[in-house]
Structure formats: structure tokens, C-alpha cells
Motif scaffolding. Structure first.
Motif, mmCIF file in Angstrom:
data_model
loop_
_atom_site.group_PDB
_atom_site.id
_atom_site.type_symbol
_atom_site.label_atom_id
_atom_site.label_comp_id
_atom_site.label_asym_id
_atom_site.label_seq_id
_atom_site.Cartn_x
_atom_site.Cartn_y
_atom_site.Cartn_z
ATOM 1 N N GLN A 4 42.634 48.498 -5.864
ATOM 2 C CA GLN A 4 42.451 49.005 -7.230
ATOM 3 C C GLN A 4 41.987 50.452 -7.152
ATOM 4 O OE1 GLN A 4 40.226 46.437 -9.837
ATOM 5 N NE2 GLN A 4 40.935 44.625 -8.754
ATOM 6 N N SER A 5 41.393 50.785 -6.015
ATOM 7 C CA SER A 5 41.024 52.163 -5.663
ATOM 8 C C SER A 5 40.510 52.102 -4.228
ATOM 9 C CB SER A 5 39.936 52.688 -6.596
ATOM 10 O OG SER A 5 38.658 52.425 -6.067
ATOM 11 N N PRO A 6 40.409 53.234 -3.556
ATOM 12 C CA PRO A 6 39.900 53.178 -2.176
ATOM 13 C C PRO A 6 38.372 53.168 -2.120
ATOM 14 C CG PRO A 6 41.373 55.058 -2.543
ATOM 15 C CD PRO A 6 40.953 54.558 -3.867
ATOM 16 N N GLN A 7 37.729 52.647 -3.152
ATOM 17 C CA GLN A 7 36.272 52.764 -3.280
ATOM 18 C C GLN A 7 35.506 52.490 -1.985
ATOM 19 O OE1 GLN A 7 34.775 53.995 -5.932
ATOM 20 N NE2 GLN A 7 32.850 53.919 -4.822
ATOM 21 N N ILE A 8 35.719 51.296 -1.426
ATOM 22 C CA ILE A 8 34.923 50.923 -0.261
ATOM 23 C C ILE A 8 35.235 51.830 0.918
ATOM 24 C CG2 ILE A 8 34.766 49.101 1.497
ATOM 25 C CD1 ILE A 8 34.399 47.143 -0.707
ATOM 26 N N TYR A 9 36.516 52.160 1.072
ATOM 27 C CA TYR A 9 36.896 53.004 2.214
ATOM 28 C C TYR A 9 36.311 54.399 2.113
ATOM 29 C CZ TYR A 9 39.756 49.257 3.787
ATOM 30 O OH TYR A 9 40.139 48.039 4.244
ATOM 31 N N LYS A 10 36.278 54.935 0.897
ATOM 32 C CA LYS A 10 35.764 56.307 0.825
ATOM 33 C C LYS A 10 34.270 56.329 1.078
ATOM 34 C CE LYS A 10 35.648 56.835 -4.243
ATOM 35 N NZ LYS A 10 35.971 57.775 -5.315
ATOM 36 N N GLN A 11 33.587 55.258 0.679
ATOM 37 C CA GLN A 11 32.156 55.212 0.996
ATOM 38 C C GLN A 11 31.958 55.033 2.494
ATOM 39 O OE1 GLN A 11 30.856 52.805 -2.932
ATOM 40 N NE2 GLN A 11 29.163 53.575 -1.719
ATOM 41 N N TYR A 27 46.380 50.077 -7.733
ATOM 42 C CA TYR A 27 47.139 48.984 -8.351
ATOM 43 C C TYR A 27 46.198 48.078 -9.117
ATOM 44 C CZ TYR A 27 50.101 50.700 -4.612
ATOM 45 O OH TYR A 27 50.814 51.516 -3.768
ATOM 46 N N ARG A 28 46.472 47.884 -10.398
ATOM 47 C CA ARG A 28 45.639 46.966 -11.183
ATOM 48 C C ARG A 28 46.539 46.090 -12.050
ATOM 49 N NH1 ARG A 28 40.475 51.057 -12.473
ATOM 50 N NH2 ARG A 28 40.429 51.744 -10.325
ATOM 51 N N ASP A 29 46.316 44.805 -11.932
ATOM 52 C CA ASP A 29 47.173 43.857 -12.651
ATOM 53 C C ASP A 29 46.581 43.570 -14.031
ATOM 54 O OD1 ASP A 29 48.944 41.978 -13.417
ATOM 55 O OD2 ASP A 29 48.531 40.558 -11.809
ATOM 56 N N THR A 56 48.276 56.876 -10.099
ATOM 57 C CA THR A 56 47.818 57.779 -9.053
ATOM 58 C C THR A 56 46.432 58.310 -9.373
ATOM 59 O OG1 THR A 56 50.101 58.398 -8.689
ATOM 60 C CG2 THR A 56 48.437 59.830 -7.718
ATOM 61 N N GLN A 57 45.572 58.238 -8.391
ATOM 62 C CA GLN A 57 44.238 58.789 -8.554
ATOM 63 C C GLN A 57 44.041 59.960 -7.615
ATOM 64 O OE1 GLN A 57 41.112 55.943 -7.828
ATOM 65 N NE2 GLN A 57 41.088 55.290 -9.952
ATOM 66 N N VAL A 58 43.242 60.921 -8.070
ATOM 67 C CA VAL A 58 42.730 61.919 -7.155
ATOM 68 C C VAL A 58 41.344 61.415 -6.808
ATOM 69 C CG1 VAL A 58 42.160 64.323 -6.815
ATOM 70 C CG2 VAL A 58 43.975 63.686 -8.430
ATOM 71 N N SER A 101 29.196 47.833 -15.107
ATOM 72 C CA SER A 101 30.022 48.634 -16.022
ATOM 73 C C SER A 101 31.029 49.446 -15.221
ATOM 74 C CB SER A 101 29.176 49.611 -16.828
ATOM 75 O OG SER A 101 28.096 48.966 -17.403
ATOM 76 N N HIS A 102 30.621 49.905 -14.064
ATOM 77 C CA HIS A 102 31.490 50.753 -13.250
ATOM 78 C C HIS A 102 31.892 49.952 -12.017
ATOM 79 C CE1 HIS A 102 31.959 54.852 -11.036
ATOM 80 N NE2 HIS A 102 33.096 54.406 -11.463
ATOM 81 N N HIS A 103 31.102 49.958 -10.967
ATOM 82 C CA HIS A 103 31.264 49.018 -9.863
ATOM 83 C C HIS A 103 29.903 48.822 -9.227
ATOM 84 C CE1 HIS A 103 31.202 52.622 -7.503
ATOM 85 N NE2 HIS A 103 32.376 53.010 -7.945
ATOM 86 N N PRO A 104 29.750 47.804 -8.386
ATOM 87 C CA PRO A 104 28.388 47.448 -7.970
ATOM 88 C C PRO A 104 27.712 48.455 -7.049
ATOM 89 C CG PRO A 104 30.023 46.014 -6.945
ATOM 90 C CD PRO A 104 30.746 46.825 -7.940
ATOM 91 N N LEU A 108 26.977 58.561 -8.602
ATOM 92 C CA LEU A 108 26.220 58.612 -7.365
ATOM 93 C C LEU A 108 26.184 57.181 -6.864
ATOM 94 C CD1 LEU A 108 23.073 60.829 -8.068
ATOM 95 C CD2 LEU A 108 25.444 61.539 -7.768
ATOM 96 N N ARG A 109 26.157 57.019 -5.540
ATOM 97 C CA ARG A 109 26.196 55.664 -4.991
ATOM 98 C C ARG A 109 24.812 55.254 -4.503
ATOM 99 N NH1 ARG A 109 31.187 55.988 -7.207
ATOM 100 N NH2 ARG A 109 32.588 57.302 -5.972
ATOM 101 N N ILE A 110 24.643 53.954 -4.465
ATOM 102 C CA ILE A 110 23.423 53.416 -3.869
ATOM 103 C C ILE A 110 23.508 53.647 -2.358
ATOM 104 C CG2 ILE A 110 22.158 51.298 -3.394
ATOM 105 C CD1 ILE A 110 23.534 50.189 -6.000
HETATM 106 N N1 ASP Z 1 36.660 54.015 -7.716
HETATM 107 C C1 ASP Z 1 36.281 54.442 -9.034
HETATM 108 C C2 ASP Z 1 37.458 54.214 -9.989
HETATM 109 O O1 ASP Z 1 38.571 54.013 -9.550
HETATM 110 C C3 ASP Z 1 35.917 55.867 -9.107
HETATM 111 C C4 ASP Z 1 34.721 56.204 -8.313
HETATM 112 O O2 ASP Z 1 33.651 55.624 -8.510
HETATM 113 O O3 ASP Z 1 34.829 57.118 -7.495
HETATM 114 O O4 ASP Z 1 37.285 54.264 -11.185
#
Ligand code: ASP
Length: 574
Positions: A188-195, A212-214, A226-228, A436-439, A477-479
Motif C-alpha cells: 500500500q506504500s513502502p512504509q516499513i521499508y523506508k523506516q 496498491y490499495r484495494d 504513484t507516490q513520491v 488515523s495515519h499508521h501505527p 514524525l515516526r516513533i
Molecule cells: N506511507 C504513508 C502513506 O502512504 C505516508 C508516510 O507516512 O510517509 O500515506
């Protein structure tokens, strides 16, 4: 095949030159012995004149031609096209390929149905407008690469076959052939990988990547988009947002010549909801929400006695055109937000009219006029109930009126950050708490104390960039403190097993020296919609899906051979 010039780039400075051009026949006109052909390539159209009308008889629209000839001045120029002052007097025309009659007209104005355009997308893409969209998209990507590389970011690719990511939408799943019954998810995004890249010491990462989001589709949403995607280490929120708004400024000036004034305004989420009834407010027009709880909670309408919020808006100069039907529609709108009703009062002959006035004292009416600023022929619309329904309802009505009444000036841009989002949401039906955003979003330090007692009160270091009422990107900002992260998972009600299975590797990684980090992702497609001024996300994607998530061109998704299913160990239930 020789080509000396691109068609749209030949002009008066080339007079007398022998040129060779290539392209598709956009139009052909016979004028007795002379034939005029509009020949189109990616850069535009050039007019070709040919005298061998017998040969030219065979030439039809969308044939592919190679033309040799001399550039002459046109007798009557055509200011509508770039090469309008000249034409090519052809000495030789070669038909490189023929074409069937196309099912849609290859021109900017088209009356073809959208599914026809998608089915023959390769023809639709020949329309100059579509080529322009793709061209701007490419420019934007170059600007992004340049801006970020100049600031020591590196692009890193992350996998597409992954463990499910926690962005809160439904995953697309990919069955494993080698491990029957097991599935990859598309990111759905590379969230975990980028962290993890931050833990990996990369410090400044970006990637222009597919996600990809269903989900159910809308005019501004596609199943793959596409995300930047960006992540940085060691920056605080202010430093990070400054870096990001610099990128946006660069994109706007270099693509549409619009100078974005920095720094962008930063509106806290609660204020955005309060004033605009939206977490992605369009502030190019007023019509702000006002608070009526003080005045109306004591009026004789019992439905307003104990409500959390009563909010209103004023719409100018529509009282005389507000029919019963319009009011009924507003009530229907209220129902969509699970509210029982909405009140509409008209200001006529210096007084408020409407059936609700029977619940109001003279003093309450006076205050209502005062607070709303209503003048003759204005209307006041208000509703009471839970804040998280009342505000979005009025926000939606505000936006509808702005569109209807043309309150938004075309070609104006409104950019801002919405900051301090709540960390959690509570599902109205199930009562369940979700992110609301992600954990991995970091709670505000001063709100950590509410994590146990009242988690929905906790605000976070999360931000969205909002452009013209669109959420063009968001992040946080991330935990980086393991105890806080564990606590958040606990509040979300994740069991130990869940945690281990879904995030075990991630939590482990945090134990090896995690830098403070922050990031965001821009929705490239939405950004492109804004820059190219279209309200249809499919316009800025070469091969999009339709609203049913189908690709009318290839027919995907389709059933597959029994043998393929067998290999995967999958049986389809009828
Ligand atoms: N992964 C988040 C999203 O796709 C963005 C982020 O927190 O960097 O909305």
C-alpha cells in the motif's frame, strides 16, 4: 527513417529549408489538384501540401507518413497552431503504414465515452492533450529527482511482493506457488521499508513508486497509483516541512510558472475541522463555519439540548432561489452523515424566516443574525450533533455551494499544511480504535499521558499538504522509542501473536539504534491533476482502470487457466 525536424517545431525561421518529417495524418483536404495534409507528431501539427492528388487519394486519417519537402510561407496563416505560418511543399511522400478508421476522433475535443477511450487507450494517447499531460508528468518527475538528489537524497527501490503493510486499506494479495496457502501483499506504500532504510543508515531516501490499495474507486482514486515516497533522519518537523515545501515550490514554478509563497500556512487539524469542516480545506473562498452552541443549546428545540456541537454556515444571496426541494436535498445530505436533520433559515425583509424560528426567542434570532452576519436574501444553514459529523456535513455543503456559485476563481492555488492530526480514530459502529495515519506515527510528547486514559484525545506529529482542497500528500514524525511503539500497539488492541507475525521483524530492528526519523508521501497523480487542472485522475495516468477497477483495454482482471490455479493450490468457489 530520416527526420530533420519535429512537426510542431518548424516555423518561419526555417523558410526555404528542405526538411523531412514523420507522423500521423490528422486531417486531409482535397482542393482540386492540390492536397493538404495535417501531419501530427508529438510536438504538434505541420501542414503538408502535395500536388500528386492521385497518389494522395490513398492517404487516410492516421496513416503514418514520411514526408520530404521545402518549407514555404503560407498564404493565410493559422494562429491556432505553432507552425501556423508555414507549410511544407512535399516533393515526396512515403506511406509507412496504413490505419483502420479509428473508433474515436484523435483531437482534444472528443465525445467518445470514457470506456471507449480506455479500451483504445493507445489512440486516446495520441490526443495532444493527453500527450501534454504525460509530458508534464515527466517534467515533474525530473524536477523531483533533481531537487532531492541535490539535497543528498538517494532513490532506493523497495520490494513489491511483501508482507501486508499497515496503511489501513485492503491489500491486493498475490498467492505463492512455492508455499501453497501463503500470500504476498502488494505494498500500500513502502512504509516499513523506508523506516528500515533509516535504521539502515540511508538518512535521506526517496522513491517514485507504485502503491496498491484495494478500495472502492472515486474520481480521484485508482487501485494502483504513484507516490513520491520520502523519509529522512535527524530532522524535526519544521525542518522537514520546510524541505518538502521547497520541493513543491520548485514543481509549481517550473511546470506552470506559479510562484508559491513560502512558508506555507500550518493549520492544526482541529482548527481546520472547526472553521472549514474538513481536514483538507479549500480556503480559496470564505463561508467559514461558525459556532452556534452557545446561542442555540438553550433554545426551545429539545434536539439541541445535549449535543456536542451546533455549527452553521451562511450562504449569500440564495434565499429567493432556495426551494423546498433544495432544502429536502440538504436534509438527505445530513442523513448521509448520520444526522437526523438540518435547519435552513432565510433572511427576508430583515428578519429570519423558516419553520425552525418557532423555537427561537427574539434575542436568539438577533444573535443568530449577528454571529452569521446574514443580510437580506442570505440563508443560514445549521445542524447539531457529534462534532465529527456536524463539521464534515457543513464542510461538504460549504464546498458544494462554492462550486455551484462559482466562488472559486479558476487558476488560483491554495497550499497549506494541516498539522497535529489525532493519533487515533474510533469507529462509530464498532467503537474500535484504529490509527488515523499508521501505527508508527509519533504522538505529541505532551499527549503521551492520555494514551491510557483517553487515547482519542492524543494528537500526533502528522501532517498533510493540502492543495486546492485535495490531500496532495501526508506523513509524520515516526516513533523511535520502542516503549512508545509497544504502547501504541497495545492501545490498538494487537495481540502479542499479531504483533510478532505482522511486525516482529520491524520491532526487532528498532532495537539496534534507530535514528529519529520523519517522512511523507506525495500522491503524484493528485499533484498532476492539480497542475494540469483536470478533475479526473485517469487523465494523468497512461493506462488507468475504470471505476469498476477494470482495464477495458486488456480486460484485466480475468479468470485464469485451471492449470495455473492448480499450481497455486487455489480452488475458486462459485
Ligand atoms: N506511507 C504513508 C502513506 O502512504 C505516508 C508516510 O507516512 O510517509 O500515506
Amino acid at each position: 527513417m530520416k527526420r530533420s525536424h519535429y512537426n510542431g517545431e518548424i516555423n518561419i525561421s526555417n523558410l526555404g529549408e528542405e526538411v523531412e518529417v514523420l507522423g500521423w495524418v490528422s486531417k486531409k483536404r482535397n482542393h482540386g489538384a492540390i492536397v493538404f495534409i495535417d501531419l501530427r507528431d508529438r510536438t504538434g501539427i505541420v501542414q503538408v501540401v502535395y500536388t500528386d492528388s492521385d497518389f494522395a487519394l490513398d492517404i487516410r486519417n492516421e496513416y503514418v507518413l514520411h514526408v520530404k519537402g521545402k518549407v514555404l510561407k503560407r498564404e493565410v496563416s493559422n494562429p491556432k497552431i505553432k507552425s501556423g505560418e508555414i507549410e511544407i511543399k512535399a516533393s515526396e511522400i512515403e506511406i509507412i503504414n496504413t490505419a483502420k478508421t479509428t473508433p474515436l476522433i484523435i483531437a482534444d475535443e472528443t465525445d467518445a465515452l470514457e470506456d471507449t477511450r480506455l479500451k483504445y487507450r493507445y489512440l486516446d494517447l495520441r490526443r495532444p492533450k493527453m500527450q501534454h499531460f504525460l509530458d508534464v508528468r515527466h517534467q515533474v518527475k525530473i524536477i523531483i529527482h533533481q531537487y532531492l538528489s541535490d539535497r543528498r537524497f538517494i532513490e532506493v527501490e523497495t520490494p513489491n511482493l511483501i508482507l501486508s503493510t499497515p496503511e489501513g486499506s485492503r491489500d491486493y494479495l498475490v498467492p505463492s506457488r512455492i508455499h501453497h496457502g501463503k500470500f504476498y501483499a502488494l505494498p500500500q506504500s513502502p512504509q516499513i521499508y523506508k523506516q528500515l532504510l533509516m535504521i539502515g543508515g540511508i538518512e535521506r531516501y526517496y522513491q517514485i513508486c507504485r502503491c496498491y490499495r484495494d478500495e472502492d474507486l472515486r474520481a480521484d482514486r485508482q487501485p494502483e497509483f504513484t507516490q513520491v515516497d520520502i523519509e529522512t533522519s535527524f530532522l524535526d518537523q519544521d525542518e522537514f516541512l520546510t524541505l518538502m515545501e521547497g520541493l513543491i515550490k520548485e514543481i509549481f514554478i517550473k511546470t506552470i510558472g506559479y510562484e508559491v509563497k513560502l512558508p506555507l500556512r500550518r493549520i492544526p487539524y482541529l482548527e481546520a475541522m472547526d472553521r472549514y469542516g474538513s481536514d483538507k480545506p479549500d480556503t480559496r473562498f470564505g463561508m467559514e463555519l461558525f459556532d452556534l452552541k452557545e446561542i442555540l443549546s438553550k433554545c426551545s428545540f429539545t434536539g439541541f439540548k445535549d449535543v456536542e456541537a451546533i455549527k452553521g454556515i451562511k450562504v449569500d444571496k440564495v434565499a429567493s432561489t432556495t426551494s423546498r426541494k433544495i432544502i429536502d436535498n440538504l436534509t438527505l445530505e445530513a442523513k448521509k452523515f448520520s444526522l437526523s436533520g438540518i435547519v435552513v433559515l432565510k433572511m427576508e425583509n430583515n428578519e429570519l424566516n423558516g419553520s425552525f424560528t418557532k423555537f427561537l426567542s427574539e434575542e436568539e434570532k438577533r444573535q443568530l443574525i449577528n454571529i452569521s452576519g446574514a443580510k437580506n436574501d442570505d440563508i443560514i444553514i445549521f445542524a447539531g450533533g457529534p462534532k465529527n459529523r456536524v463539521c464534515p456535513l457543513l464542510g461538504a455543503i460549504r464546498l458544494n455551494y462554492a462550486r455551484q456559485l462559482n466562488l472559486i476563481q479558476p487558476n488560483t492555488y491554495d497550499l497549506l499544511w494541516v498539522v497535529d492530526f489525532p493519533l487515533f480514530e474510533r469507529d462509530v459502529e464498532s467503537g474500535q480504535i484504529t490509527s488515523s495515519h499508521h501505527p508508527f506515527t509519533r504522538p505529541k510528547d505532551e499527549h503521551l499521558k492520555y494514551l491510557d486514559s483517553d487515547p482519542t484525545k492524543v494528537l500526533s506529529y502528522a501532517y498533510d499538504i493540502v492543495i486546492n482542497g485535495y490531500e496532495a500528500g501526508g506523513g509524520s514524525l515516526r516513533i523511535y522509542n520502542q516503549d512508545v511503539q509497544k504502547k501504541i500497539f497495545e492501545v490498538l488492541g494487537l495481540t502479542k501473536e499479531d504483533l510478532k507475525r505482522k511486525f516482529g521483524f520491524f520491532i526487532d530492528a528498532f532495537e539496534y539504534g534507530t535514528p529519529p526519523h520523519a517522512g511523507m508521501a506525495f500522491g503524484l497523480d493528485r499533484l498532476m491533476m492539480i497542475l494540469t487542472n483536470t478533475d479526473n485522475i485517469k487523465d494523468v495516468i497512461a493506462f488507468p482502470k475504470n471505476l469498476a477497477a477494470v482495464d477495458p483495454m486488456s480486460g484485466a482482471p480475468q479468470s485464469v487457466d485451471e492449470s495455473q490455479l492448480k499450481e497455486l493450490g487455489i480452488k475458486i468457489e462459485e
